[in-house]
Design a protein around this motif. Structure first.
Motif, PDB file in Angstrom:
ATOM      1  N   ARG A  77       0.799  -1.248   0.011  1.00 43.60           N
ATOM      2  CA  ARG A  77      -0.018   0.014   0.035  1.00 43.60           C
ATOM      3  C   ARG A  77       0.873   1.479   0.014  1.00 43.60           C
ATOM      4  O   ARG A  77       2.031   1.393   0.595  1.00 43.60           O
ATOM      5  N   ILE A  78       0.424   2.286  -0.890  1.00 42.14           N
ATOM      6  CA  ILE A  78       1.024   3.689  -0.913  1.00 42.14           C
ATOM      7  C   ILE A  78       0.526   4.606   0.437  1.00 42.14           C
ATOM      8  O   ILE A  78      -0.521   4.539   0.449  1.00 42.14           O
ATOM      9  N   ILE A  79       1.237   4.928   1.241  1.00 40.77           N
ATOM     10  CA  ILE A  79       0.908   5.641   2.515  1.00 40.77           C
ATOM     11  C   ILE A  79       1.401   7.001   2.200  1.00 40.77           C
ATOM     12  O   ILE A  79       2.658   7.250   1.807  1.00 40.77           O
ATOM     13  N   ASN A  80       0.494   8.102   2.454  1.00 44.05           N
ATOM     14  CA  ASN A  80       0.953   9.458   2.187  1.00 44.05           C
ATOM     15  C   ASN A  80       2.157   9.749   2.984  1.00 44.05           C
ATOM     16  O   ASN A  80       2.171   9.501   4.066  1.00 44.05           O
ATOM     17  N   LEU A  81       2.931  10.495   2.529  1.00 47.62           N
ATOM     18  CA  LEU A  81       4.105  10.853   3.019  1.00 47.62           C
ATOM     19  C   LEU A  81       4.256  12.423   3.319  1.00 47.62           C
ATOM     20  O   LEU A  81       3.897  13.247   2.704  1.00 47.62           O
ATOM     21  N   ASP A  82       3.700  12.650   4.798  1.00 45.54           N
ATOM     22  CA  ASP A  82       3.366  13.909   5.407  1.00 45.54           C
ATOM     23  C   ASP A  82       4.384  14.450   5.853  1.00 45.54           C
ATOM     24  O   ASP A  82       4.257  15.621   6.692  1.00 45.54           O
ATOM     25  N   ARG A  83       5.653  14.426   5.692  1.00 38.91           N
ATOM     26  CA  ARG A  83       6.914  14.869   6.212  1.00 38.91           C
ATOM     27  C   ARG A  83       7.984  14.821   4.992  1.00 38.91           C
ATOM     28  O   ARG A  83       7.843  14.031   3.896  1.00 38.91           O
ATOM     29  N   ALA A  84       9.153  15.241   5.097  1.00 38.61           N
ATOM     30  CA  ALA A  84      10.421  15.181   4.274  1.00 38.61           C
ATOM     31  C   ALA A  84      10.687  13.723   4.047  1.00 38.61           C
ATOM     32  O   ALA A  84      10.694  13.197   5.280  1.00 38.61           O
ATOM     33  N   VAL A  85      11.098  13.276   3.088  1.00 37.54           N
ATOM     34  CA  VAL A  85      11.674  11.987   2.983  1.00 37.54           C
ATOM     35  C   VAL A  85      12.969  11.827   3.629  1.00 37.54           C
ATOM     36  O   VAL A  85      13.814  12.656   3.755  1.00 37.54           O
ATOM     37  N   ARG A  86      13.299  10.471   4.109  1.00 37.82           N
ATOM     38  CA  ARG A  86      14.556  10.462   5.026  1.00 37.82           C
ATOM     39  C   ARG A  86      15.301   8.971   4.661  1.00 37.82           C
ATOM     40  O   ARG A  86      14.976   8.085   3.857  1.00 37.82           O
ATOM     41  N   ILE A  87      16.647   9.159   4.955  1.00 39.56           N
ATOM     42  CA  ILE A  87      17.171   8.031   4.764  1.00 39.56           C
ATOM     43  C   ILE A  87      16.522   6.816   5.463  1.00 39.56           C
ATOM     44  O   ILE A  87      16.310   6.844   6.355  1.00 39.56           O
ATOM     45  N   GLY A  88      16.657   5.611   4.444  1.00 40.20           N
ATOM     46  CA  GLY A  88      16.119   4.394   5.273  1.00 40.20           C
ATOM     47  C   GLY A  88      14.563   4.304   4.920  1.00 40.20           C
ATOM     48  O   GLY A  88      13.959   3.064   4.892  1.00 40.20           O
ATOM     49  N   ASP A  89      13.831   5.179   4.247  1.00 37.31           N
ATOM     50  CA  ASP A  89      12.582   5.247   3.859  1.00 37.31           C
ATOM     51  C   ASP A  89      12.329   4.126   2.851  1.00 37.31           C
ATOM     52  O   ASP A  89      12.904   4.483   1.758  1.00 37.31           O
ATOM     53  N   LEU A  90      11.304   3.603   2.895  1.00 37.17           N
ATOM     54  CA  LEU A  90      11.025   2.613   1.709  1.00 37.17           C
ATOM     55  C   LEU A  90       9.771   3.142   1.170  1.00 37.17           C
ATOM     56  O   LEU A  90       8.949   3.763   1.722  1.00 37.17           O
ATOM     57  N   VAL A  91      10.230   3.477  -0.181  1.00 38.37           N
ATOM     58  CA  VAL A  91       9.097   4.501  -0.884  1.00 38.37           C
ATOM     59  C   VAL A  91       8.517   3.670  -2.234  1.00 38.37           C
ATOM     60  O   VAL A  91       9.173   3.035  -2.887  1.00 38.37           O
ATOM     61  N   PHE A  92       7.209   4.133  -2.695  1.00 34.55           N
ATOM     62  CA  PHE A  92       6.853   3.910  -4.052  1.00 34.55           C
ATOM     63  C   PHE A  92       7.298   5.298  -4.870  1.00 34.55           C
ATOM     64  O   PHE A  92       7.158   6.422  -4.303  1.00 34.55           O
ATOM     65  N   VAL A  93       8.004   4.936  -5.956  1.00 30.25           N
ATOM     66  CA  VAL A  93       8.432   6.368  -6.748  1.00 30.25           C
ATOM     67  C   VAL A  93       8.258   5.780  -8.305  1.00 30.25           C
ATOM     68  O   VAL A  93       8.096   4.573  -8.817  1.00 30.25           O
ATOM     69  N   CYS A  94       7.752   7.025  -9.053  1.00 31.69           N
ATOM     70  CA  CYS A  94       7.313   7.002 -10.533  1.00 31.69           C
ATOM     71  C   CYS A  94       8.742   7.421 -11.212  1.00 31.69           C
ATOM     72  O   CYS A  94       9.163   8.341 -10.809  1.00 31.69           O
ATOM     73  N   PRO A  95       9.320   6.434 -11.948  1.00 30.99           N
ATOM     74  CA  PRO A  95      10.454   6.529 -12.683  1.00 30.99           C
ATOM     75  C   PRO A  95      10.266   7.535 -13.705  1.00 30.99           C
ATOM     76  O   PRO A  95       9.235   7.686 -14.302  1.00 30.99           O
ATOM     77  N   PRO A  96      11.113   8.728 -13.984  1.00 25.25           N
ATOM     78  CA  PRO A  96      10.923   9.562 -15.239  1.00 25.25           C
ATOM     79  C   PRO A  96      10.892   9.029 -16.455  1.00 25.25           C
ATOM     80  O   PRO A  96      11.556   8.074 -16.453  1.00 25.25           O
ATOM     81  N   VAL A  97      10.170   9.490 -17.442  1.00 21.81           N
ATOM     82  CA  VAL A  97      10.573   9.015 -18.855  1.00 21.81           C
ATOM     83  C   VAL A  97      11.626   9.338 -19.453  1.00 21.81           C
ATOM     84  O   VAL A  97      11.794  10.756 -19.959  1.00 21.81           O
ATOM     85  N   THR A  98      12.668   8.990 -19.238  1.00 20.80           N
ATOM     86  CA  THR A  98      13.915   9.172 -19.746  1.00 20.80           C
ATOM     87  C   THR A  98      14.376   7.973 -20.890  1.00 20.80           C
ATOM     88  O   THR A  98      13.851   6.894 -20.884  1.00 20.80           O
ATOM     89  N   ASP A  99      15.428   8.169 -21.609  1.00 23.01           N
ATOM     90  CA  ASP A  99      16.028   7.232 -22.456  1.00 23.01           C
ATOM     91  C   ASP A  99      16.275   5.983 -21.635  1.00 23.01           C
ATOM     92  O   ASP A  99      16.163   4.982 -22.268  1.00 23.01           O
ATOM     93  N   ILE A 100      17.021   6.275 -20.391  1.00 23.92           N
ATOM     94  CA  ILE A 100      17.481   4.809 -19.579  1.00 23.92           C
ATOM     95  C   ILE A 100      16.065   4.213 -19.242  1.00 23.92           C
ATOM     96  O   ILE A 100      16.204   2.928 -19.288  1.00 23.92           O
ATOM     97  N   MET A 101      15.117   4.759 -18.956  1.00 24.54           N
ATOM     98  CA  MET A 101      13.891   4.110 -18.366  1.00 24.54           C
ATOM     99  C   MET A 101      12.986   3.384 -19.451  1.00 24.54           C
ATOM    100  O   MET A 101      12.590   2.436 -19.290  1.00 24.54           O
ATOM    101  N   ARG A 102      13.053   3.806 -20.852  1.00 22.03           N
ATOM    102  CA  ARG A 102      12.701   3.382 -21.902  1.00 22.03           C
ATOM    103  C   ARG A 102      13.262   2.240 -22.319  1.00 22.03           C
ATOM    104  O   ARG A 102      12.520   1.113 -22.514  1.00 22.03           O
ATOM    105  N   GLU A 103      14.486   2.042 -22.107  1.00 23.11           N
ATOM    106  CA  GLU A 103      15.416   1.000 -22.583  1.00 23.11           C
ATOM    107  C   GLU A 103      15.073   0.012 -21.472  1.00 23.11           C
ATOM    108  O   GLU A 103      14.922  -1.327 -21.754  1.00 23.11           O
TER     109      GLU A 103
END
Length: 184
Positions: A51-77
């Protein structure tokens, strides 16, 4: 002129049941998706329901996160090679589940392993070939830019910042919470 009206053939009970089951399953998946639930089918983190939980604070080292990759050549490949699954992020890519290993201003060095601010990141060996013998190009290292994070997974074959570098924090969807998972 004569118009012929076709005969309406009723669905059999089995077909009706099957169609109802498919529609119910589809509806459940849509509702779970809207509620922030996601299925993880990759070995970078335990398999199963998250489940994706809202992040209501600044991200911290050690946080396990869901992230959308940007659309770049590396991601397309990466998508073409099958490292990334189909999903709802831009470029028809599924969100990644990764741990924040470094944040803005930290120095990432790569020399076979990843070092952050001079300290070796455990389980961070960089591979030069994927499982099918195709060349992998590691990230060159450097200072993590402002409003960006360096992401990592302990799984040796994970496609993470070792290969695509830091990602913008604005791409973070929220914290990743295990709901029902299995670690093979």
């Amino acid at each position: 002129m004569t118009v012929s009206v076709g005969k309406i053939v009723p669905l059999s009970a089995k077909r009706t049941w099957f169609l109802s089951a498919v529609l119910a399953a589809f509806g459940t998946v849509v509702c779970l998706g809207i509620a922030g639930f996601r299925a993880n089918l990759t070995p970078s983190e335990p398999l199963g329901l998250w489940r994706i939980i809202n992040l209501d604070r600044a991200v911290r080292i050690g946080d396990l996160v869901f992230v959308c990759p940007p659309v770049t050549d590396i991601m397309r490949e990466a998508r073409r090679r099958g490292y990334l699954r189909r999903g709802l992020c831009a470029g028809d890519i599924a969100p990644l589940i990764k741990t924040v290993a470094a944040a803005s201003g930290q120095v990432v060095e790569i020399d076979g392993d990843v070092h952050i601010d001079g300290k070796r990141l455990p389980l961070s060996q960089v591979m030069l070939m994927d499982g099918q013998g195709r060349r992998l190009v590691p990230y060159g290292g450097g200072v993590v830019p402002s409003d960006a994070v360096y992401l990592h997974s302990d799984f040796p074959g994970s496609f993470d910042s070792r290969y695509f570098g830091p990602l913008p924090t604005e791409n973070i969807l929220g914290l990743a919470q295990e709901v029902w998972t299995y670690a093979p």
